[in-house]
Design a protein around this motif. Structure first.
Motif, PDB file in Angstrom:
ATOM      1  N   ILE A 168      -6.853 -19.053 -36.104  1.00 37.75           N
ATOM      2  CA  ILE A 168      -8.053 -19.864 -36.345  1.00 37.75           C
ATOM      3  C   ILE A 168      -9.291 -18.951 -36.436  1.00 37.75           C
ATOM      4  N   ALA A 169      -9.328 -17.909 -35.617  1.00 41.73           N
ATOM      5  CA  ALA A 169     -10.464 -16.958 -35.687  1.00 41.73           C
ATOM      6  C   ALA A 169     -10.514 -16.293 -37.060  1.00 41.73           C
ATOM      7  N   GLU A 170      -9.352 -15.881 -37.549  1.00 48.62           N
ATOM      8  CA  GLU A 170      -9.328 -15.231 -38.884  1.00 48.62           C
ATOM      9  C   GLU A 170      -9.719 -16.238 -39.965  1.00 48.62           C
ATOM     10  N   GLY A 171      -9.293 -17.496 -39.768  1.00 55.77           N
ATOM     11  CA  GLY A 171      -9.669 -18.550 -40.727  1.00 55.77           C
ATOM     12  C   GLY A 171     -11.180 -18.759 -40.728  1.00 55.77           C
ATOM     13  N   ALA A 172     -11.775 -18.755 -39.531  1.00 55.51           N
ATOM     14  CA  ALA A 172     -13.237 -18.917 -39.431  1.00 55.51           C
ATOM     15  C   ALA A 172     -13.944 -17.750 -40.123  1.00 55.51           C
ATOM     16  N   ARG A 173     -13.377 -16.558 -39.917  1.00 59.11           N
ATOM     17  CA  ARG A 173     -13.979 -15.374 -40.561  1.00 59.11           C
ATOM     18  C   ARG A 173     -13.936 -15.509 -42.086  1.00 59.11           C
ATOM     19  N   ARG A 174     -12.804 -15.979 -42.604  1.00 60.53           N
ATOM     20  CA  ARG A 174     -12.714 -16.146 -44.068  1.00 60.53           C
ATOM     21  C   ARG A 174     -13.745 -17.135 -44.580  1.00 60.53           C
ATOM     22  N   LEU A 175     -14.119 -18.106 -43.722  1.00 58.42           N
ATOM     23  CA  LEU A 175     -15.144 -19.081 -44.145  1.00 58.42           C
ATOM     24  C   LEU A 175     -16.562 -18.566 -43.866  1.00 58.42           C
ATOM     25  N   GLY A 176     -16.656 -17.354 -43.340  1.00 58.82           N
ATOM     26  CA  GLY A 176     -17.987 -16.745 -43.208  1.00 58.82           C
ATOM     27  C   GLY A 176     -18.449 -16.475 -41.794  1.00 58.82           C
ATOM     28  N   ALA A 177     -17.670 -16.854 -40.774  1.00 58.78           N
ATOM     29  CA  ALA A 177     -18.118 -16.617 -39.390  1.00 58.78           C
ATOM     30  C   ALA A 177     -17.972 -15.137 -39.027  1.00 58.78           C
ATOM     31  N   GLY A 178     -18.860 -14.649 -38.178  1.00 56.65           N
ATOM     32  CA  GLY A 178     -18.721 -13.303 -37.619  1.00 56.65           C
ATOM     33  C   GLY A 178     -17.879 -13.380 -36.352  1.00 56.65           C
ATOM     34  N   ILE A 179     -17.015 -12.377 -36.137  1.00 49.37           N
ATOM     35  CA  ILE A 179     -16.169 -12.356 -34.932  1.00 49.37           C
ATOM     36  C   ILE A 179     -16.361 -11.002 -34.258  1.00 49.37           C
ATOM     37  N   LEU A 180     -16.916 -11.023 -33.054  1.00 50.63           N
ATOM     38  CA  LEU A 180     -17.144  -9.785 -32.305  1.00 50.63           C
ATOM     39  C   LEU A 180     -16.327  -9.819 -31.030  1.00 50.63           C
TER      40      LEU A 180
END
Ligand SMILES: Cc1cc2nc3c(=O)[nH]c(=O)nc-3n(C[C@H](O)[C@H](O)[C@H](O)COP(=O)(O)OP(=O)(O)OC[C@H]3O[C@@H](n4cnc5c(N)ncnc54)[C@H](O)[C@@H]3O)c2cc1C
Length: 445
Positions: A168-180
């Motif tokens: 889900i984190a990678e999916g959010a990243r693909r939609l534009g979210a930053g993940i730190l």
């Protein structure tokens, strides 16, 4: 021993600004990031350790409607709908399947107790039903016990805790979210009485809103801001078996065990009893708030006074935004599992299903469950600090409801019509004493 989790790499740079900063990369934080990013909101998620390092990778993996507190039923129904579309939405495998869940009963009296919950299931046209001894034998062909019957929900599901939040984190990243990751949030900067920035160990991110999805750390984070969040922690242990040929497909609990078949062919095994509650300074501070819940659940919990009293006593209750915070001192909560309840669960499971008799145990681990006084989560704006939102206190059953909770939080933050009525999840229910009692029939996991 920490379970292995699918790795999610960190973004390299800290953005100067985002609309929303999310604290915590468990199932709740990652789901919130996914649905905010889907709405086109600029979102950054900060995790002090690695994605799904704590409860979200350590749970049984049940996604159940059955046995829930009635206040959670509308949200879990929506959550299962979201799980059904999740692999497609994130473009990866979360392990979601719907093989059903069963609460097995040894006696007619136990079955009668379980049957009371059906009244709630009926209100929402759920497929939960009581099944007979013969139906149990048909659905669980390898069982050696003559069960009196079971409470059964064929549409209840499961997902893979070590895969789902990372996917889900990678999916959010693909939609534009930053993940730190390796990026603890120390606190919140305010301006004009509202949220102005999240201050992390790596620098400041100016933002309009902050969502705290910090699991077992949420009370500590809130206390530093002067927000009272009643929350305690319970240690719960799980083990994973090697691959089992011919084992049961439907997840079940009963007679001292609970299990779920994993995608890798092994099983997660544990039991509902055998959780350990360490007495800590907060136990005294929150004694009155938690007394009703303790009365209902205490036969299944072992109370313990030991090292954790001292450890929690030493944790600072206040720190400044330039100080190293407690979140930087423990990157991943990785408590020792309790051996005996797991050995007992294995023995009971082997009696019920002989196929487990000689199965090797591959791993054991434990997690700290974050519990609220009514065992219902907080998914809420914080009235005293505009722009600050909390999604925490999932009380041992937040994995299944995670996608729904994330979507609901994304709606609250953006002021959109909410997925379900959010009133039961208000933070204020504790302060204004409108909090209904814990629901006595709600099951733990
Ligand atoms: C043994 C066990 C079995 C369970 N079984 C089930 C089950 O079968 N079904 C079910 O539905 N639920 C189950 N649960 C409950 C479920 O796992 C949790 O409710 C759910 O995972 C909570 O997710 P979360 O995102 O709120 O918290 P977590 O997964 O704990 O994530 C919180 C994250 O926040 C991070 N964090 C905290 N503070 C900060 C900070 N200041 N800065 C940056 N990061 C921070 C932490 O490092 C952590 O990674 C079980 C739990 C356990 C422990």
């Amino acid at each position: 021993m920490a379970p292995r989790v699918d790795p999610v790499h960190s973004d390299e740079t800290l953005p100067e600004h985002a609309d929303v900063v999310i604290i915590g990369g468990g199932i709740i934080g990652t789901s919130t990031a996914l649905f905010l990013a889907q709405k086109g909101v600029s979102t950054v998620l900060c995790e002090k350790g690695h994605i799904a390092g704590e409860q979200s990778s350590r749970n049984w993996g049940w996604c159940r409607k059955m046995g829930r507190d009635p206040r959670e039923i509308p949200l879990i129904i929506e959550s299962l709908r979201l799980w059904q579309g999740m692999n497609g939405l994130v473009g990866a495998e979360t392990g979601f399947r719907q093989p059903g869940i069963m609460y097995l009963s040894e006696t007619r009296a136990q079955l009668d107790k379980l049957e009371v919950w059906l009244e709630y299931g009926r209100q929402y046209q759920l497929d939960t039903r009581i099944i007979t001894s013969a139906e149990v034998a048909e659905l669980l062909p390898g069982s050696a016990k003559n069960w009196a019957g079971a409470l059964y929900t064929p549409s209840d599901g499961k997902a893979e805790p070590q895969m789902a939040a990372p996917a889900i984190a990678e999916g959010a990243r693909r939609l534009g979210a930053g993940i730190l990751t390796q990026c603890a949030v120390r606190g919140i900067e305010t301006a004009g009485g509202r949220v102005a920035a999240a201050v992390t160990e790596k620098g400041r991110i100016a933002c309009d809103s902050v969502v705290l999805a910090g699991g077992a750390w949420s009370r500590l984070f809130c206390r530093n801001l002067g927000v009272d969040l009643p929350q305690l922690k319970i240690l719960s242990s799980v083990m994973r078996t090697e691959k089992v040929e011919g084992g049961p497909e439907c997840s079940a609990s009963g007679a001292g065990f609970g299990y779920r078949k994993r995608l890798d062919g092994g099983y997660n095994v544990s039991q509902l009893a055998g959780n350990v509650y360490d007495i800590v300074p907060d136990s005294l501070r929150l004694f009155r708030d938690f007394l009703p819940l303790a009365r209902i659940k205490w036969s299944g919990i072992r109370f313990h006074l030991g090292r954790r009293w001292i450890e929690e006593w030493r944790v600072p209750r206040q720190w400044g935004l330039d100080d190293r915070s407690p979140f930087e001192q423990v990157r991943v909560l990785d408590p020792q599992p309790a051996r005996k309840p797991l050995d007992d669960a294995h023995a009971s499971l082997a009696v019920a299903f002989p196929v487990f008799r000689n199965v090797a145990i591959a791993e054991r681990w434990a997690g700290l469950i974050d519990v609220t006084p009514d065992a219902v989560p907080v998914i809420s704006a914080v009235q005293s600090l505009p722009g600050f939102f909390i999604a925490t206190g999932f009380s041992g059953h937040g994995f299944g409801i995670g996608p729904g909770a994330g979507k609901l939080m994304a709606d609250l933050v953006t002021g959109a019509p909410t997925l379900v009525d959010a009133t039961p999840f208000r933070l204020d229910r504790f302060a204004d004493r409108s909090q209904p009692r814990p629901y006595p029939l709600a099951t733990a996991v």
